[in-house]
Design a protein around this motif. Structure first.
Motif, PDB file in Angstrom:
ATOM      1  N   ASP A   1       0.806  -1.224   0.000  1.00 19.09           N
ATOM      2  CA  ASP A   1       0.000   0.000   0.000  1.00 19.09           C
ATOM      3  C   ASP A   1       0.835   1.267   0.000  1.00 19.09           C
ATOM      4  O   ASP A   1       0.287   2.361  -0.157  1.00 19.09           O
ATOM      5  CB  ASP A   1      -0.940   0.012   1.211  1.00 19.09           C
ATOM      6  N   LEU A   2       2.142   1.172   0.220  1.00 14.87           N
ATOM      7  CA  LEU A   2       3.008   2.337   0.088  1.00 14.87           C
ATOM      8  C   LEU A   2       3.477   2.399  -1.367  1.00 14.87           C
ATOM      9  O   LEU A   2       4.552   1.938  -1.720  1.00 14.87           O
ATOM     10  CB  LEU A   2       4.198   2.244   1.046  1.00 14.87           C
TER      11      LEU A   2
ATOM     12  N   ASP B   1       7.586   7.605  -0.217  1.00 14.89           N
ATOM     13  CA  ASP B   1       6.912   7.230   1.024  1.00 14.89           C
ATOM     14  C   ASP B   1       7.553   5.986   1.625  1.00 14.89           C
ATOM     15  O   ASP B   1       7.760   5.899   2.846  1.00 14.89           O
ATOM     16  CB  ASP B   1       5.420   6.992   0.767  1.00 14.89           C
ATOM     17  N   ARG B   2       7.866   4.989   0.772  1.00 18.04           N
ATOM     18  CA  ARG B   2       8.497   3.766   1.264  1.00 18.04           C
ATOM     19  C   ARG B   2       9.860   4.071   1.877  1.00 18.04           C
ATOM     20  O   ARG B   2      10.211   3.561   2.946  1.00 18.04           O
ATOM     21  CB  ARG B   2       8.655   2.755   0.116  1.00 18.04           C
TER      22      ARG B   2
ATOM     23  N   VAL C   1       9.497   5.776   5.344  1.00 23.95           N
ATOM     24  CA  VAL C   1       9.175   4.807   6.398  1.00 23.95           C
ATOM     25  C   VAL C   1      10.413   3.984   6.744  1.00 23.95           C
ATOM     26  O   VAL C   1      10.712   3.745   7.919  1.00 23.95           O
ATOM     27  CB  VAL C   1       8.013   3.892   5.951  1.00 23.95           C
TER      28      VAL C   1
ATOM     29  N   LEU D   1       4.002   7.096   8.241  1.00 20.46           N
ATOM     30  CA  LEU D   1       2.908   6.137   8.064  1.00 20.46           C
ATOM     31  C   LEU D   1       1.593   6.812   7.706  1.00 20.46           C
ATOM     32  O   LEU D   1       0.641   6.131   7.313  1.00 20.46           O
ATOM     33  CB  LEU D   1       2.736   5.307   9.346  1.00 20.46           C
TER      34      LEU D   1
ATOM     35  N   ALA E   1       1.060   8.306   5.179  1.00 22.76           N
ATOM     36  CA  ALA E   1       0.884   8.134   3.730  1.00 22.76           C
ATOM     37  C   ALA E   1       0.043   6.903   3.396  1.00 22.76           C
ATOM     38  O   ALA E   1      -0.378   6.747   2.251  1.00 22.76           O
ATOM     39  CB  ALA E   1       2.254   8.015   3.049  1.00 22.76           C
ATOM     40  N   LEU E   2      -0.202   6.031   4.378  1.00 24.19           N
ATOM     41  CA  LEU E   2      -1.040   4.849   4.119  1.00 24.19           C
ATOM     42  C   LEU E   2      -2.476   5.282   3.831  1.00 24.19           C
ATOM     43  O   LEU E   2      -2.972   6.250   4.421  1.00 24.19           O
ATOM     44  CB  LEU E   2      -1.007   3.904   5.327  1.00 24.19           C
TER      45      LEU E   2
ATOM     46  N   SER F   1      -3.242   2.554   9.471  1.00 21.73           N
ATOM     47  CA  SER F   1      -3.780   3.905   9.352  1.00 21.73           C
ATOM     48  C   SER F   1      -4.940   4.112  10.311  1.00 21.73           C
ATOM     49  O   SER F   1      -5.052   5.151  10.971  1.00 21.73           O
ATOM     50  CB  SER F   1      -4.224   4.156   7.910  1.00 21.73           C
TER      51      SER F   1
END
Length: 330
Positions: A20-21, A26-27, A30, A58, A60-61, A68
């Motif tokens: 989901d990232l 974003d990955r 994290v 997180l 961004a989830l 989230s």
């Protein structure tokens, strides 16, 4: 929910977390937060900055993801010793290994790195045939390193037969004429041809004017429910110039007083809500009332809603935590 609980949740849902990232940035954020957390746990130092960075990353989830939802509905409680229950470095590494990019594969056919042989401190010399490195003799070609293309020996290049050379024919390339474009040389950026530049499409909308966008944003904030002139006068009479309240200067014709958004007060009264005054202090509403009003009246991805609409619905600590995350991120 403690940081240890959060890491346990990440371990449980680590497969969907990686899926989901979608955005690579974003990955990586994290993963960077997890690396910082692992270093803090290993060094037995405060992990609070790393946990704040991890919670921001997180966010961004997408809504609906178990992590989230947990971040949106729970706050992090201290343990009985006054600190926070921290995860183990192994638990952090379990999630981190799934997010970090794999090591680059070896290039097929690349020569192996030669063995450096025994260290100089050992006093032992290299044994013949052990693959040890040595100094190159003068004129001896250097072996290519891993991933490097070999440089051919000029003496091994084929020499063309003079009988096979000929003059250019009618169908061969010619010297460029006055109207021709010159091909870029090695390392040179191509120059765009003005004749090939596209004129703006009359149907395309023009780029928005930043001043117009700012005016639209202010109009949206000024249109929010606010105290009337009589209520504003009563507020000044009973509470004086209450510090900590958002007041927006209304430049529209016919407006003589500043707009004081109504969400800041208990319903049906002129009593300011304590949580609003505290958050306004965090957002420095005295210096930037427009920015503070935009935080209260705009959609908040961390809270999954508009903060002003969530007053009395979410715990005050949740709203303060979201404002604190914004302040610390800046």
């Amino acid at each position: 929910m403690t940081p240890e609980d959060l890491l346990a949740l990440l371990v449980t849902h680590r497969q969907s977390l990686a899926a989901d990232l979608h955005d690579e940035e974003d990955r990586e954020e994290v993963a960077a937060a997890l690396r910082e957390l692992r270093e803090a746990v290993t060094a037995d130092r405060s992990a609070a900055p790393a946990m704040r960075r991890l919670r921001r990353a997180l966010s961004a989830l997408p809504p609906g993801h178990p992590v989230s939802d947990a971040l949106a509905s729970r706050r992090y409680a201290a343990d009985g010793t006054g600190g926070r229950a921290l995860p183990t470095a192994d638990a952090v590494g379990t999630v981190l290994n799934l997010l970090e990019p794999p090591a680059a594969p070896a290039v097929p056919g690349a020569p192996a790195v030669p063995d450096a042989g025994p260290s100089p401190e050992s006093g032992a010399g290299p044994s013949p045939g052990s693959g040890e490195s040595r100094a190159l003799d003068p004129g001896e070609p250097r072996a290519p390193e891993a991933g490097e293309l070999p440089v051919p020996d000029p003496g091994e290049l084929p020499v063309p037969d003079p009988g096979q050379l000929r003059a250019p024919g009618p169908g061969d390339s010619r010297a460029p004429g006055p109207g021709d474009s010159r091909a870029p040389e090695a390392g040179e950026l191509p120059v765009p041809d003005p004749r090939q530049s596209r004129a703006p499409d009359p149907g395309e909308p023009p780029a928005p004017d930043p001043r117009e966008l700012l005016a639209q944003a202010r109009e949206r904030l000024l249109s929010a429910p606010a105290l009337t002139e009589r209520e504003h006068a009563a507020l000044l009479s009973s509470h004086g110039d209450q510090p900590g309240l958002i007041r927006l200067a209304d430049p529209r014709p016919g407006s003589s007083t500043a707009r004081c958004p109504r969400f800041q007060f208990r319903p049906g009264t002129l009593q300011p809500l304590p949580v609003v005054l505290r958050i306004n202090g965090l957002l420095r509403a005295d210096l930037d009332p427009w920015g503070a009003a935009d935080w209260w009246l705009g959609a908040n991805s961390w809270l999954h809603g508009v903060p002003a609409d969530l007053l009395g619905t979410l715990p005050d600590e949740e709203l303060e935590g979201a404002a604190l995350e914004l302040v610390e991120a800046d």
